[in-house]
Motif scaffolding. Structure first.
Motif, short mmCIF file in Angstrom:
data_model
loop_
_atom_site.label_atom_id
_atom_site.label_comp_id
_atom_site.label_asym_id
_atom_site.label_seq_id
_atom_site.Cartn_x
_atom_site.Cartn_y
_atom_site.Cartn_z
N VAL A 1 6.21 4.92 4.23
CA VAL A 1 6.93 5.05 5.25
C VAL A 1 8.05 3.81 5.64
O VAL A 1 9.28 4.27 5.92
CB VAL A 1 5.87 4.33 6.52
N LEU A 2 8.10 2.95 5.11
CA LEU A 2 9.13 2.06 4.83
C LEU A 2 10.44 2.46 4.21
O LEU A 2 11.65 2.25 4.47
CB LEU A 2 8.76 0.49 4.16
N ARG A 3 10.08 3.15 3.16
CA ARG A 3 11.20 3.86 2.20
C ARG A 3 12.06 4.79 3.04
O ARG A 3 13.01 4.84 3.11
CB ARG A 3 10.53 4.47 0.97
N VAL A 4 11.30 5.46 3.87
CA VAL A 4 11.82 6.57 4.51
C VAL A 4 12.77 5.85 5.78
O VAL A 4 13.83 6.29 6.15
CB VAL A 4 10.67 7.78 5.26
N ALA A 5 12.09 4.93 6.25
CA ALA A 5 12.79 4.04 7.18
C ALA A 5 13.95 3.57 6.82
O ALA A 5 15.22 3.70 7.28
CB ALA A 5 11.80 2.96 7.82
N ALA A 6 13.94 3.05 5.58
CA ALA A 6 15.39 2.34 5.04
C ALA A 6 16.33 3.39 4.75
O ALA A 6 17.27 3.12 5.15
CB ALA A 6 15.04 1.54 3.90
N TRP A 7 15.76 4.36 4.20
CA TRP A 7 16.80 5.81 4.30
C TRP A 7 17.55 5.98 5.28
O TRP A 7 18.86 6.10 5.43
CB TRP A 7 16.01 6.85 3.47
N ALA A 8 16.63 6.26 6.32
CA ALA A 8 17.22 6.64 7.55
C ALA A 8 18.31 5.38 8.18
O ALA A 8 19.39 5.88 8.58
CB ALA A 8 16.06 6.97 8.67
N ALA A 9 17.94 4.42 7.95
CA ALA A 9 18.77 3.35 8.30
C ALA A 9 19.99 3.09 7.69
O ALA A 9 21.09 2.77 8.38
CB ALA A 9 18.02 1.70 8.21
N ARG A 10 20.02 3.27 6.32
CA ARG A 10 21.25 3.48 5.52
C ARG A 10 22.00 4.51 6.08
O ARG A 10 23.32 4.41 6.42
CB ARG A 10 20.80 3.82 4.05
N GLY B 1 -0.86 -4.00 10.26
CA GLY B 1 0.50 -3.46 9.96
C GLY B 1 0.23 -1.73 9.69
O GLY B 1 1.19 -1.05 9.71
N GLN B 2 -1.12 -1.46 9.72
CA GLN B 2 -1.37 -0.15 9.03
C GLN B 2 -1.76 0.96 10.29
O GLN B 2 -2.19 2.10 9.95
CB GLN B 2 -2.33 0.01 8.08
N LYS B 3 -1.45 0.79 11.43
CA LYS B 3 -1.81 1.69 12.61
C LYS B 3 -0.67 2.65 12.51
O LYS B 3 0.28 2.42 12.39
CB LYS B 3 -1.66 0.86 13.95
N LEU B 4 -1.40 3.82 12.75
CA LEU B 4 -0.62 4.96 12.90
C LEU B 4 0.85 4.68 13.73
O LEU B 4 1.95 5.13 13.36
CB LEU B 4 -1.34 6.27 13.05
N PRO C 1 0.91 -1.12 -0.04
CA PRO C 1 -0.03 0.00 -0.02
C PRO C 1 0.79 1.18 0.04
O PRO C 1 2.10 1.11 0.54
CB PRO C 1 -0.78 -0.16 1.30
N ARG C 2 0.40 2.37 -0.48
CA ARG C 2 1.19 3.43 -0.86
C ARG C 2 1.65 4.17 0.20
O ARG C 2 3.02 4.34 0.47
CB ARG C 2 0.34 4.63 -1.59
N MET C 3 1.00 4.18 1.36
CA MET C 3 1.26 4.88 2.51
C MET C 3 2.48 4.16 3.14
O MET C 3 3.45 4.62 3.91
CB MET C 3 0.29 5.23 3.50
#
Lengths: 145, 256
Positions: free
Chosen positions: B162-171, B237-240, B156-158
């Protein structure tokens, strides 16, 4: 720790009497109530929570200090003005109380974390000791079929 | 049940801060590829039966860690030929994983795979995670849903954002080259697993594992895996708060 709390409660409640113009001679009822409460709490601390020698000493000192300032509330203002350069004893108490509570929260938090860690180890050990084994007849070998 | 002696030992071990030693000798069925699948489960009675049914087909050793479920998860799991460990109280997924890893190592596992119990993962992906480990190529394999060829459009888009930003931060934080930080499908060699100690009981273990990989300088590799989004897993998985926690952990890691 508790003894400090007692001290602060004792002072904080006795002190406003000065502000109300009672001139450091609050009514005898509140003084008796505070001293009895402090005494009972100290006894409770002694009896129920078996503590170290240093702790007990602090409780005694804290209780005595409390009795002194409850009987003579003006003392805190004198200390505040002469030692710390703060206008009122009440303010000094407020500052000390804030620092004390922050310390207390941190101590309790670290205690909670330690308990959590111990609980985890305990639960983990129990889980492994009481592991449910698969039926021997069907037990997979670890090799792909 | 007679747990008296064991319980006292456990208390002593907990006090001493050391973990358990196996009383007898270890199980010695260490064949060429002794692979254990670790399945943490918390209140998953509706899906765990199906998941285990598929996993058992692989013919591997499976250990389910029932993390103090209040439903019939244990009962459902016990219908399958799997090891089951039960946490007496709910501790969180990180703790469940650590218990499973510890148990599998004690039983002589050479390779360890973690696999979520909510039906998101495909058992067919396990071979791909195991391959680089058994070949001695890397010590850790990490499942990713955002790999090149298998880009999974089901996300799902949202959630993807979230996961993309999280992965960027983790990198940025760990220096690891990774695209998916919250994929429950991971593989470890025993050597790597022995050095992993998850201390965050909750969901923060995702960032903690990455930190350990970076800190211990394990060799690692991302492997494309699929994620199936069922209405059930989406609801979970989609709880805020979930998104917030994912981001928080990846930005600030162990600072908490």
């Amino acid at each position: 720790m508790l003894e400090h709390l007692l001290l602060f409660i004792g002072q904080a409640q006795a002190d406003p009497l000065i502000e109300e113009g009672v001139g450091g001679h609050g009514g005898p009822v509140i003084k008796i109530v505070l001293i009895v409460a402090g005494f009972l709490l100290s006894v409770f601390y002694f009896k129920k929570l078996k503590s170290a020698m240093l702790d007990r000493l602090l409780v005694v000192v804290g209780f005595c200090a409390m009795v002194v300032v409850v009987i003579n509330p003006g003392l805190t203002t004198e200390i505040a003005q002469n030692v710390f350069g703060i206008g009122r004893g009440t303010d000094l108490l407020l500052y000390l109380t804030v620092v004390f509570y922050m310390l207390l929260i941190m101590l309790i938090f670290s205690r909670v974390r330690a308990n959590e860690r111990h609980l985890t180890q305990l639960v983990r050990e129990l889980a492994i000791h009481q592991a449910h084994e698969p039926d021997k007849s069907e037990k997979p070998s670890g090799e792909p079929r | 049940v007679e747990i008296g002696g064991e319980f006292t030992r456990a208390v002593r071990a907990a006090k001493g801060g050391l973990l358990l030693r196996k009383p007898g000798s270890t199980v010695s069925n260490s064949k060429a590829s002794n692979c254990w699948i670790i399945v943490p489960a918390y209140n998953e009675h509706s899906l765990i039966g199906k998941v285990l049914g598929e996993l058992v087909e692989l013919g591997r050793q499976i250990v389910v860690v029932d993390d103090g479920s209040t439903d019939s998860t244990w009962l459902e799991a016990s219908k399958h030929p799997v090891h089951i460990l039960r946490h007496a109280v709910n501790l969180g997924q990180g703790a469940a994983l650590q218990t499973g890893i510890f148990f599998a190592l004690r039983e002589g596992a050479e390779y360890l795979i973690t696999f979520d119990s909510d039906g998101q993962h495909s058992p067919g992906d396990i071979a791909a995670l195991l391959g680089p480990l058994t070949a001695g190529e890397v010590q850790v394999t990490l499942g990713t849903r955002f790999g090149g060829q298998m880009r999974n459009d089901q996300t799902p888009r949202m959630r993807r954002l979230v996961l993309r930003v999280a992965a960027w931060a983790a990198r940025k934080r760990t220096g690891l080259r990774i695209t998916d930080t919250h994929n429950g499908l991971r593989g470890f060699t025993a050597e790597a697993a022995r050095q992993i100690e998850i201390t965050h009981n909750g969901m923060a273990h995702a960032s903690e594992i990455l930190e350990i990989i970076a800190h211990k300088e394990f060799t690692y590799k991302e492997v494309d895996v699929s994620i199936e989004y069922s209405p059930y897993s989406l609801k979970k998985g989609q709880k805020l708060s979930n998104s917030f926690n994912i981001l928080w952990d990846q930005f600030f890691g162990k600072v908490r």
